[in-house]
Structures are given as structure tokens and as C-alpha cells.
Design a protein around this motif. Sequence first.
Motif, mmCIF file in Angstrom:
data_model
loop_
_atom_site.group_PDB
_atom_site.id
_atom_site.type_symbol
_atom_site.label_atom_id
_atom_site.label_comp_id
_atom_site.label_asym_id
_atom_site.label_seq_id
_atom_site.Cartn_x
_atom_site.Cartn_y
_atom_site.Cartn_z
ATOM 1 N N ALA A 223 0.834 -1.198 0.000
ATOM 2 C CA ALA A 223 0.000 0.000 0.000
ATOM 3 C C ALA A 223 0.871 1.251 0.000
ATOM 4 N N GLY A 224 0.953 1.879 -1.160
ATOM 5 C CA GLY A 224 1.657 3.152 -1.285
ATOM 6 C C GLY A 224 3.121 3.088 -0.884
ATOM 7 N N LEU A 225 3.623 4.236 -0.473
ATOM 8 C CA LEU A 225 5.043 4.336 -0.111
ATOM 9 C C LEU A 225 5.328 3.491 1.125
ATOM 10 N N ARG A 226 4.338 3.391 1.997
ATOM 11 C CA ARG A 226 4.522 2.575 3.202
ATOM 12 C C ARG A 226 4.773 1.111 2.825
ATOM 13 N N GLY A 227 4.035 0.629 1.835
ATOM 14 C CA GLY A 227 4.229 -0.749 1.365
ATOM 15 C C GLY A 227 5.661 -0.953 0.892
ATOM 16 N N ALA A 228 6.174 0.047 0.155
ATOM 17 C CA ALA A 228 7.555 -0.035 -0.346
ATOM 18 C C ALA A 228 8.536 -0.052 0.818
ATOM 19 N N ALA A 229 8.276 0.829 1.821
ATOM 20 C CA ALA A 229 9.171 0.901 2.986
ATOM 21 C C ALA A 229 9.170 -0.419 3.756
ATOM 22 N N GLU A 230 7.974 -1.018 3.874
ATOM 23 C CA GLU A 230 7.882 -2.296 4.586
ATOM 24 C C GLU A 230 8.692 -3.368 3.852
ATOM 25 N N TYR A 231 8.561 -3.367 2.536
ATOM 26 C CA TYR A 231 9.268 -4.378 1.744
ATOM 27 C C TYR A 231 10.784 -4.175 1.848
ATOM 28 N N MET A 237 17.128 -3.381 3.159
ATOM 29 C CA MET A 237 17.736 -2.384 2.261
ATOM 30 C C MET A 237 17.168 -0.995 2.579
ATOM 31 N N LYS A 238 17.973 0.015 2.366
ATOM 32 C CA LYS A 238 17.546 1.390 2.609
ATOM 33 C C LYS A 238 17.212 2.011 1.258
ATOM 34 N N GLY A 239 15.938 2.126 0.973
ATOM 35 C CA GLY A 239 15.523 2.686 -0.308
ATOM 36 C C GLY A 239 14.720 3.951 -0.129
ATOM 37 N N LYS A 240 14.106 4.385 -1.242
ATOM 38 C CA LYS A 240 13.350 5.646 -1.186
ATOM 39 C C LYS A 240 12.085 5.519 -0.351
ATOM 40 N N GLY A 241 11.580 4.299 -0.224
ATOM 41 C CA GLY A 241 10.390 4.085 0.598
ATOM 42 C C GLY A 241 10.676 4.411 2.052
ATOM 43 N N SER A 242 11.764 3.841 2.564
ATOM 44 C CA SER A 242 12.121 4.068 3.978
ATOM 45 C C SER A 242 12.426 5.539 4.225
ATOM 46 N N ILE A 243 13.119 6.147 3.270
ATOM 47 C CA ILE A 243 13.506 7.559 3.437
ATOM 48 C C ILE A 243 12.261 8.442 3.527
ATOM 49 N N GLY A 244 11.224 8.085 2.764
ATOM 50 C CA GLY A 244 10.026 8.931 2.724
ATOM 51 C C GLY A 244 9.046 8.715 3.869
ATOM 52 N N MET A 245 9.248 7.658 4.668
ATOM 53 C CA MET A 245 8.231 7.342 5.677
ATOM 54 C C MET A 245 8.088 8.389 6.775
ATOM 55 N N ASP A 246 9.212 8.983 7.195
ATOM 56 C CA ASP A 246 9.110 10.031 8.216
ATOM 57 C C ASP A 246 8.305 11.219 7.688
ATOM 58 N N ALA A 247 8.538 11.528 6.407
ATOM 59 C CA ALA A 247 7.793 12.643 5.792
ATOM 60 C C ALA A 247 6.300 12.327 5.755
ATOM 61 N N ILE A 248 5.973 11.059 5.476
ATOM 62 C CA ILE A 248 4.559 10.648 5.469
ATOM 63 C C ILE A 248 3.964 10.854 6.869
ATOM 64 N N SER A 249 4.704 10.397 7.886
ATOM 65 C CA SER A 249 4.208 10.542 9.258
ATOM 66 C C SER A 249 3.962 12.009 9.605
ATOM 67 N N PHE A 250 4.955 12.828 9.291
ATOM 68 C CA PHE A 250 4.844 14.243 9.647
ATOM 69 C C PHE A 250 3.727 14.935 8.871
ATOM 70 N N SER A 251 3.575 14.579 7.592
ATOM 71 C CA SER A 251 2.510 15.211 6.806
ATOM 72 C C SER A 251 1.146 14.808 7.360
ATOM 73 N N HIS A 252 1.019 13.539 7.797
ATOM 74 C CA HIS A 252 -0.254 13.110 8.393
ATOM 75 C C HIS A 252 -0.527 13.882 9.679
ATOM 76 N N ILE A 253 0.532 14.120 10.454
ATOM 77 C CA ILE A 253 0.353 14.870 11.708
ATOM 78 C C ILE A 253 -0.169 16.283 11.414
ATOM 79 N N VAL A 254 0.397 16.894 10.358
ATOM 80 C CA VAL A 254 -0.043 18.257 10.010
ATOM 81 C C VAL A 254 -1.523 18.252 9.642
ATOM 82 N N VAL A 255 -1.908 17.290 8.771
ATOM 83 C CA VAL A 255 -3.313 17.228 8.338
ATOM 84 C C VAL A 255 -4.214 17.024 9.551
#
Lengths: 275, 209
Positions: A223-231, A237-255
Motif C-alpha cells: 500500500a503506497g510508499l509505506r508498502g515499499a518501505a515495509e518491503y 535495504m535502505k531505499g526511497k520508501g524508507s527515506i520517505g516514511m518520516d515525511a509521510i508521518s509528519f505530513s499526516h500529523i499536520v493534516v
Amino acid sequence: MSIWQRLLNIDRRIVYLFLFAFISLPLLVPIGLPLTISPETRAIYDYIEKLPEGSVVVVSFDYSPSSYSEQHPQAVAVMNHLMRKPGIKIILVAFWEQGPIMAEEILRTIDTHGKEYGKDFVHLGYVAGGETAMSAFAADIHKTFPVDYRKNPIDSLPMMADIRSAKDISLLISIAAGSPGVPEFARQIQGPYKVPFAAGLVAISVPITMPYMQSGQMFGLMAGLRGAAEYEQLLNMKGKGSIGMDAISFSHIVVLAFILIANVAYLANRKGGAK
Amino acid sequence: MKREIPLVITFVVGVIIILDYFFKIGIGTLSLATVSMEIQNWTLIIAAFALGLAAVNLLRIHSANIRLKRPGWYNSLALIITMVIMSFVGITQGTNSPLYRYWYTGFLVPVDATIFSLLAFYITSAAYRAFRARNVDATILLVTAFVVMLGRAPVGELIWKDVPRVTKWLMDYPNMAGQRGIIIGAAVGALSLGLRILIGLERSYLGQD
């Protein structure tokens, strides 16, 4: 104007500014919040892990640059896993016209772990026709793709000699951004040929796809970037999914913070009005 | 005849494809599957031509925008210039050539991804304005959205460890029931439309009511 009324009418530019700041900061200074792996993502990983040598996996690149940031990391993670597994044959295909460019980008940058083009993996490219193309592909791969993406006749590729139709496929994974995507694959390949099917999706299309999971037509999904980060986490491996997860968390907090502010202000304002 | 021939073709092709999906019928070397496969290959060829036709149509519409100096004509000009450059490079050097890749990954990917990413800003602003507990229905929607958003981000688990479980329940039960209803409804609609097309009651695809 009371404080509550002000909080009810925050200028949209302030909202944008907060969101921008909260997305940018964790990208610049990653925190690495812990991530639980969902059963849906793990199911894909486990299935690939258990595939015996000689299995044929089709990865369909059905997305475009608009969902690149969310779905390309999914495709990279799955392709990494497949390349690591010895004896697995991989067919890359696309039913979205921009899919082959995404697939080639991955093939150019990924470690193939000794797998050779034509012997262990092939890239068939794109065929127009959407759902009809999927049906034709499933019925006769050689007729639907007489040449691969690199202009080699398909009959000249040793790997494809015994792979003729969907009956020869052990697993189908679609990285799908829309239509044609999951429903079409379920109708044309998973159902008629009983091919195990999983998908990587943009987060927004996960709710509409859940019935395909519960019915058993799909056995796993990212499911989305989170799915990529989980995989990526499963692959260590450290990929773009993992790198983006903190941003996802923070953006959700803002919303959520803005929704909370708006509702507290709305209720306080209504209470004040009632008095 | 201009009307009858397409209707007959539609009926025959439709019946062959449907029969092939459900039954394996064949006499000697000729089977329904072979005929069906041939028809599907024709469809792929027509679909490929349709892409070319779409490109020509796009050029025609945007050329007219520029010629008549319609509002935003410069956007049409940008579209035509980039379309011609990308097509020229793609046709002459192939879509796997370094120059094509440079244009694609250097321009198209960031522009397309940026436009899609802008949605996050609009959604945040819209959520702030729209998600208000005005009545019971709106409150249910608000609470559900709140929980699902928390459950989708790693930070949710830090706030409350059971958020993913509640999110999963919301997705697997209320969401699933609603989505399944929508899917079944759409399937029944598609079935009835397909039948109407097959027996010639629905003719809008021929360019007439």
C-alpha cells in the motif's frame, strides 16, 4: 473576530507552509520512526521466498511518472528481491505506455546478482489495448510480443522457449496505478488461469482493492510508499520508501492537527453562538 | 447497411469472445480459442492505431488553439513543441536512448510527480475546511478518517499501538462492505450495458444515439 473564528479561517497559504516544512524537515533530517510490517506486504515477501527454482514471475509496470515517487520504490524493492533469488525467471511487461521506461530504469541500476538478460529475465515492453492486451498476453505471450523491448525476436530468447502462456506463470505482480490494473488482471489472468496475483498500489486505491484481497483473488499488496518501505525493511535495504516514511508521518500529523484545530474552533464557536 | 454491418460484427465478435471465456469448443485444428486470439490481436493493432490517431487529434486541437489565439494558447504551443521533440527523439533514437531518457527523467518525471504531489497541499487545505463535526454522519466520517490516517503512518503506532488494528478493522469491514457493493453494482451495470451493445440496443459507440 474571536480567536475561534480566526482558527476557523486560517489562510490556505499558512496551511501549505506548515505542510511544506513538515514534509521537508524529515527528508533533510531523517528520524527513522519504527515501522510495523503489514500482513499484506509480508505475504508477497513470503511467497517469493518460497518460490522453487525455475518459477516464472511476471512483473507488470502499470504506472506513470505521476505516481513515480510512491510506486517506483515498490517496483525497485520487488525487483531486488526477485534478482536475489537464484533460479527465478523474471518477465517484465507493461500495459501502461510509460511502464517500459520505468522497468528499464530499474534494470539499468539494479544488481542482477549474476542473472543474464534473455536467460533469466526479459523485458517485453508495452502492448496497447488495456484489458484485451492482458487477455491476449495470457493466451499467447509469443504472439502478443513477437519482439522484446530491446528488439530481440522473442523466439531468440532462451528463457522464453518454454514460457508460452499464463499457464506457465508461477506469480504475477502488478505495480498498478489505475486502470488497467487489479480488476483487469483479476478478470483476465488470475481468474481464468489461476495465477497467484499480488499488487503494489498507490495508497489512494487501496480501499477499492480490498475486496479482491478478501475474496482471495489477490494474496498480497503493497500500500503506497509505506508498502515499499515495509518491503525494503524485509529485504534489509535502505531505499526511497524508507527515506520517505518520516515525511509521510509528519505530513499526516499536520493534516490531523489542522482537522483538530478546525473542529475545536468550530465547536467552541458554535457554543459561543448558542449563548 | 452502414448501420447493420457494424452491429453484426459487434454481435459475432462479442459472442465468440464470451463463448471462448466460458467454454472450450473446437473442431479438428480449428478452435474457438484460435479465433478469439486472432480477434484479440486485431484489437491490439486497432488500439495501437488509436494511439497514433489520438496524437494526430491532439496536434489538430492544439494547433487550432494557437492559430485562433484562444486563452492559454501558449500552453498548447509548449505541448506541441515538447510532443514533437519527444516523438522525434523517440522515433529516431528509440525510447531507451540516453537523449530520450534525459528528457524523460529530467523533465517529464519531475513535472508529472510535482503536479501529483501538489494534491497533498490541496487535500490538507480541503480536509481542514471540510472535515467538521457538523452532524452525526460528518462526525463518523471525521473520526474514521482520523483513525485511518493515523493507522497509515508509522507515527500512529507510537501514539497508540492498536491504531493499525483499528484501521485494519475499518478497512476490512465497513470499507469492504461499501466497496464490494460499488464493485458488484458496477459489474451488474457493465453486464447490462454489454448485453445491450451485443443485441444492438445500445448504439452510442457507433457515433449515434
